[in-house]
Every structure is written in C-alpha cells, then in structure tokens.
Design a protein around this motif. Structure first.
Motif, PDB file in Angstrom:
ATOM      1  N   ARG A 270      22.305-100.703 -36.932  1.00 48.86           N
ATOM      2  CA  ARG A 270      23.404-101.439 -36.297  1.00 48.86           C
ATOM      3  C   ARG A 270      23.459-101.126 -34.797  1.00 48.86           C
ATOM      4  NH1 ARG A 270      27.711-105.313 -36.847  1.00 48.86           N
ATOM      5  NH2 ARG A 270      28.037-105.399 -34.628  1.00 48.86           N
ATOM      6  N   GLU A 271      23.158 -99.863 -34.496  1.00 50.52           N
ATOM      7  CA  GLU A 271      23.179 -99.431 -33.087  1.00 50.52           C
ATOM      8  C   GLU A 271      22.167-100.254 -32.263  1.00 50.52           C
ATOM      9  OE1 GLU A 271      22.233 -95.230 -31.387  1.00 50.52           O
ATOM     10  OE2 GLU A 271      23.491 -95.049 -33.179  1.00 50.52           O
TER      11      GLU A 271
ATOM     12  N   TYR B 279      21.148-103.202 -32.956  1.00 50.02           N
ATOM     13  CA  TYR B 279      21.656-104.570 -32.815  1.00 50.02           C
ATOM     14  C   TYR B 279      22.697-104.642 -31.701  1.00 50.02           C
ATOM     15  CZ  TYR B 279      23.971-109.011 -33.678  1.00 50.02           C
ATOM     16  OH  TYR B 279      24.512-110.270 -33.518  1.00 50.02           O
ATOM     17  N   ASP B 280      23.609-103.691 -31.658  1.00 46.55           N
ATOM     18  CA  ASP B 280      24.637-103.705 -30.612  1.00 46.55           C
ATOM     19  C   ASP B 280      23.998-103.633 -29.222  1.00 46.55           C
ATOM     20  OD1 ASP B 280      26.645-103.933 -32.461  1.00 46.55           O
ATOM     21  OD2 ASP B 280      27.035-101.775 -32.576  1.00 46.55           O
ATOM     22  N   TYR B 281      22.959-102.797 -29.124  1.00 49.10           N
ATOM     23  CA  TYR B 281      22.235-102.633 -27.850  1.00 49.10           C
ATOM     24  C   TYR B 281      21.594-103.975 -27.436  1.00 49.10           C
ATOM     25  CZ  TYR B 281      19.429-100.021 -24.432  1.00 49.10           C
ATOM     26  OH  TYR B 281      18.868 -99.525 -23.278  1.00 49.10           O
TER      27      TYR B 281
ATOM     28  N   ALA C 194      24.186-106.845 -26.538  1.00 52.67           N
ATOM     29  CA  ALA C 194      24.781-106.701 -25.208  1.00 52.67           C
ATOM     30  C   ALA C 194      23.838-107.167 -24.101  1.00 52.67           C
ATOM     31  CB  ALA C 194      25.169-105.240 -24.978  1.00 52.67           C
TER      32      ALA C 194
END
Ligand SMILES: NC(=O)c1ccc[n+]([C@@H]2O[C@H](COP(=O)([O-])OP(=O)(O)OC[C@H]3O[C@@H](n4cnc5c(N)ncnc54)[C@H](O)[C@@H]3O)[C@@H](O)[C@H]2O)c1
Ligand SMILES: O=CCC[C@H](NC(=O)CCC(=O)O)C(=O)O
Length: 486
Positions: free
Chosen positions: A412-413, A415-417, A420
């Motif tokens: 998930r990390e 994906y968030d990166y 953004a």
C-alpha cells in the motif's frame, strides 16, 4: 439513404465511401459522403429544433431518452453484431459495449442531477437559485474503437441537458452510427434534435468549422484533437471537450502472484487488440531475477493469446484491428523500435494480407535511448527494465500524455508513493488500466485531454450554470444605502 437531417433519411451528395469488415475485407456498407451544404442543413435543423427541445423540459426529454434505452435493449444483439462486424472486435467484447450503451442512460440521468440540476437557498428577502442551461447546438465526433459507447457518452448527456446534436461518426464505422440513429428515430426524438452526417475528414472539417456551433465534443486521436484546439483558439464562447489518446505506463513492483500480474498486464495491453485509449503501452519491470521470471511468464502467455475474426468459434481474445492499414502501421512501429535498439520478446506479425489481423507483440526497449513518446494504437507492449522505484515513476511520467497509469504492487505504501507522483487522469492499483467505470469521471491531462472529463462528468460540459437572485415582488430594503433618499 445514409444521412439523417431534420428527421429525414437522405442520400449523401458527396463522393463514394464504403465500410469493410476488417477480418475479410467484405464491403458491409456503402454510401456517398455528406457535402458541406448538407452539413449546413444539419446544423440549421439542429438550431431550429433546439429551443423547443429545451422548453420540453427535463421529464419529457428523459421520456424520449428512456424510449431510446428500450430500443437499445431490444436491439442489443444486433448492436453487438454490427459493432463486431465493422470493428473486428470479438462478440464477447461488443456485447459489453452494447451493455455500456444501455447503462449510460441511467448514469447520465444520475450525473445530470448530481453534477448540474437545480438548487434553491433562502437569502435575506429572497432566494438564490442555481439552474443549468444547455449550450445549444453541439457537434459530436466519435472514434472507431468504441463506435457506439463513446459517441453515446456525449450524445445522451447532451440531449438530456437540452442541447441538439450533429453527430459525425468515424468514417471507419458508419454502419454502427446509422443503426444508433435508427434507434433514436424509433424512440420518437423530434426532427432536428439529432442529425447524422457521414463522411471523411472533409465532412468533419466542414462541421467543426461551422460558425453556428455552440460546442464540440470530440473523442479521437491527440493529433485531431490538437487541430481542433487550435481551430477553437480565440472562441471562448464555444465549449470544446477533447478526449484523446495516451502513452500509458504500467509499473510492476514486488508482486507475489505473478500469474495474476500477467493477467492484469494482458487485460491492460492487449484487450481490443490494443485499440483502447487506456491500454498500457509501456510496462516497467524491475531488473533482476524476479523481473526476468515475470517477463518469461508474460511472453509465454502473450504467445498463447488467441486471435481471430469477430465471429470465430471458439471466441478469440483479440479480434482484428480496424483495418489492414492499421495492422501495417503496427508492424512499422515495431520495426522502428527494433531499429532504435529494441529487442523483440514476442514478435507482432500481420497474420493475413488484406485483413487487420495481427498477433500481439512484446518488445524490450530498455536500451532505446530516445524512446518515441507516441501512442502506438495496437497490441504492442514496450518493456522497460528499471533499477529503483523513483526511476520507474520518473520514466512513467516522461510523456506528454496523461490518460491512464497503473501500479501492480503488493505494498500500500508503494501505491501511495506512486499515486502522489504519477500524472494521469486514471490511476489504478492492482487492477487492469482498461475498462474504466462510467460511474466515475473519465479523462486525461497533458496531450490526452483539455480538462473536460467525460463519462460521469460529461454532464458538466453539456450545460452552463445560471445563478439567479430572485424575489416574488419588488420591495424596498429595510435600510437604504447611505446617501440615498427616495
Ligand atoms: N480519451 C478517450 O476517451 C478516447 C477514447 C477512444 C479513443 N480515443 C483515441 O482515439 C484514437 C482512435 O480514434 P480515431 O483514429 O477514430 O481518431 P481520429 O482523430 O482519427 O478521428 C476521430 C474523428 O475526428 C474526425 N476527424 C479527423 N480529422 C479531422 C479534422 N481535421 N477535423 C475534423 N474532424 C476530423 C474523424 O473523421 C472522426 O470522426 C486513439 O488515439 C485513441 O486513443 C480516445
Ligand atoms: O478507448 C478508450 C475508452 C476506453 C474505455 N473507457 C470508458 O469506457 C470510459 C467510461 C465511459 O465513458 O463510460 C476503457 O477504459 O476501457
């Protein structure tokens, strides 16, 4: 009789044109193009019909649009068949296109109410009212790859909002357009509310340049969209909605289930024989043994994709491309990439002379120092190996387009990166990047669109807001402004 003007089917007065089944070159439709004079007549008819169509009111317009939905439902199999025959797409896929056309009615009504609609708020001694009005007369330009669903996605919200329409379909898919118009006619649409002009670029040019248009809703190539954008420069009074192409990236990073990743990659790159604006064109795979294994599995699966005519049984995954010209264009694109230093992993081949049938291709372009930023609109996926995630994202963003992008990664990390930093209008995680939902806005940035997203947001470009401050009678305010005496 192939032109529909002011509620009448009339013959085109221009030159001969035909439409061919791209899987066997059989002529399935022939006609003459609409002349500029016929385009003028279509715009005049739309202008004459517009105010009455608007004044009918939303409920009456909706009743006719719902009658069109009934027609679509009753002719669903025929619509799917004609789309398949004219585009070469397999029947399983054109059945989904026909369903999307039906689904568009409910979605457009929901969008009309949610995105536009009517609100009233009390203010001191009166009320603030928000209404929406149609732009007036709009032209709709369609592409060949979704000849039913995508023009329908402009036409339905435009009509619901009270606009009248002149539809110029792709010259490669006139038969689908003719069927759509016959269904509108059966639905009881008043004369002039929708008009059809069939023809090639010159018909499109005559329509786009018509001074009586209030707007133009276009889905097609970035090249044509840019021409239209230049043409509409200095015309702030006209609404221009451009839905264009993409050079879409898909990054794979740290995925456990490689089989599922291969499936998502294939659905992203090869569905519709790569002829979707959202198709993945560039695949970023990490350097190293895990990436090697994924590519090996992918290449093996790509070689096993079944290609065939739209009506072949059992059904193929990929049908024919739209034409032999398009097929040859893809072979040429592959040759260019090979000449620039690309390495073929699975060769794209033109399967049968005289047809649009091609096999899917996979090409490693990591060593190409200046990768062309082009949309190769067909089943050729370019692979780029990367060393770290930042590099992959930077490369993914190095395009003038910005339509769709995706990440296949279990973290998930990550994906968030990615979310953004990536610049695109459609950004997916662990899902194919094709098959966007009509319940969401659909559009891209950069060379992919002009910030007029379609699908659920099409309602936005189909009308303009009218804000009113209203009171039932003229009355004096409680206090007059300083310096006033009456
Ligand atoms: N973003 C999206 O929603 C979306 C959806 C589907 C397809 N596309 C894009 O569409 C392209 C494929 O469609 P296409 O090849 O039919 O597009 P195209 O640009 O060749 O044609 C689209 C329409 O514009 C007309 N046209 C062409 N030149 C014109 C001109 N100079 N003036 C006026 N009209 C003109 C055509 O006759 C046709 O009706 C791909 O690039 C694809 O990515 C985008
Ligand atoms: O070829 C381009 C469109 C592809 C398609 N997008 C949509 O159907 C958008 C949704 C809508 O207009 O209702 C896709 O993403 O496959």
């Amino acid at each position: 009789m192939t032109q529909f003007i002011k509620g009448q089917w009339v013959a085109g007065l221009g030159h001969d044109v035909t439409s061919k089944n791209p899987a066997n070159n059989e002529v399935i439709w022939s006609s003459k193009t609409a002349t500029p004079e016929q385009v003028n007549a279509a715009v005049d008819a739309a202008r004459d019909a517009q105010f009455d169509w608007f004044m009918l009111g939303f409920d009456a317009r909706l009743a006719i649009v719902e009658a069109y939905r009934t027609q679509l439902e009753e002719h669903k199999a025929e619509i799917a068949e004609v789309i398949a025959q004219e585009t070469g797409k397999p029947q399983w896929e054109t059945a989904t296109e026909a369903s999307a056309m039906i689904g568009k009615i409910g979605l457009s009504v929901a969008a009309y109410n949610k995105r536009t609609g009517h609100t009233e708020n009390d203010i001191p001694a009166g009320r603030a009212v928000l209404r929406h009005k149609p732009h007036g007369v709009v032209a709709v330009f369609g592409p060949y790859n979704f000849p039913g669903h995508l023009p329908n996605g402009h036409i339905v919200p435009a009509l619901l909002a009270g606009n009248t329409v002149i539809f110029k379909p792709s010259e490669l898919t006139p038969k689908v357009a003719e069927l759509m118009l016959k269904l509108w006619e059966k639905a009881g649409l008043p004369a002039g509310v929708i008009n059809l002009v069939q023809g090639e670029i010159e018909t499109g040019k005559a329509l786009a340049a018509h001074p009586q248009l209030d707007g133009l809703f276009f889905t097609g190539s970035s090249r044509t969209g840019h021409i239209l954008h230049q043409q509409y420069a200095g015309e702030p009074g006209k609404i221009l909605a451009l839905e264009m192409g993409g050079n879409n990236p898909l990054i794979v990073k740290g995925v456990e289930n490689t089989k599922a990743a291969v499936h998502d990659i294939i659905q992203s790159a090869y569905i519709s024989s790569g002829q979707r604006c959202t198709c993945a064109r560039r695949l970023y795979v990490e350097k190293g043994a895990q990436g090697d294994a994924l590519l090996e599995q992918l290449a093996s699966a790509v070689k096993r994709i079944k290609v065939g005519a739209w009506n072949a049984q059992p059904q193929p995954f990929m049908g024919s491309m739209i034409s032999e010209v398009a097929a040859k264009g893809m072979v040429e694109a592959q040759t260019n990439l090979l000449n620039l230093g690309g390495e073929s992993l699975v060769e794209l081949t033109h399967l049968e002379a005289g047809t649009g049938l091609v096999s899917p291709g996979l090409i490693d372009v990591t060593r190409v120092s200046e990768l062309p930023d082009e949309e190769y609109f067909g089943p050729l996926l370019q692979v780029i190996r990367y060393s770290d995630f930042d590099e992959a994202i930077k490369l993914a963003n190095s395009t003038r387009y910005g339509l769709s992008a995706g990440l296949l990664a279990d973290s998930r990390e990550d994906y968030d990166y990615f979310l953004a930093r990536i610049r695109a209008g459609i950004v997916n995680w662990n899902k194919q990047i094709t098959g966007a939902s009509g319940a969401a806005p659909f559009g891209g940035v950069g060379a992919s669109g002009n910030h007029r997203a379609s699908a659920f947001y099409a309602a936005d470009y189909c009308s303009y807001p009218v804000s009113s401050v209203e009171a039932d009678v003229v009355s004096l305010p409680a206090n007059l402004s300083p310096g006033l005496s009456l």
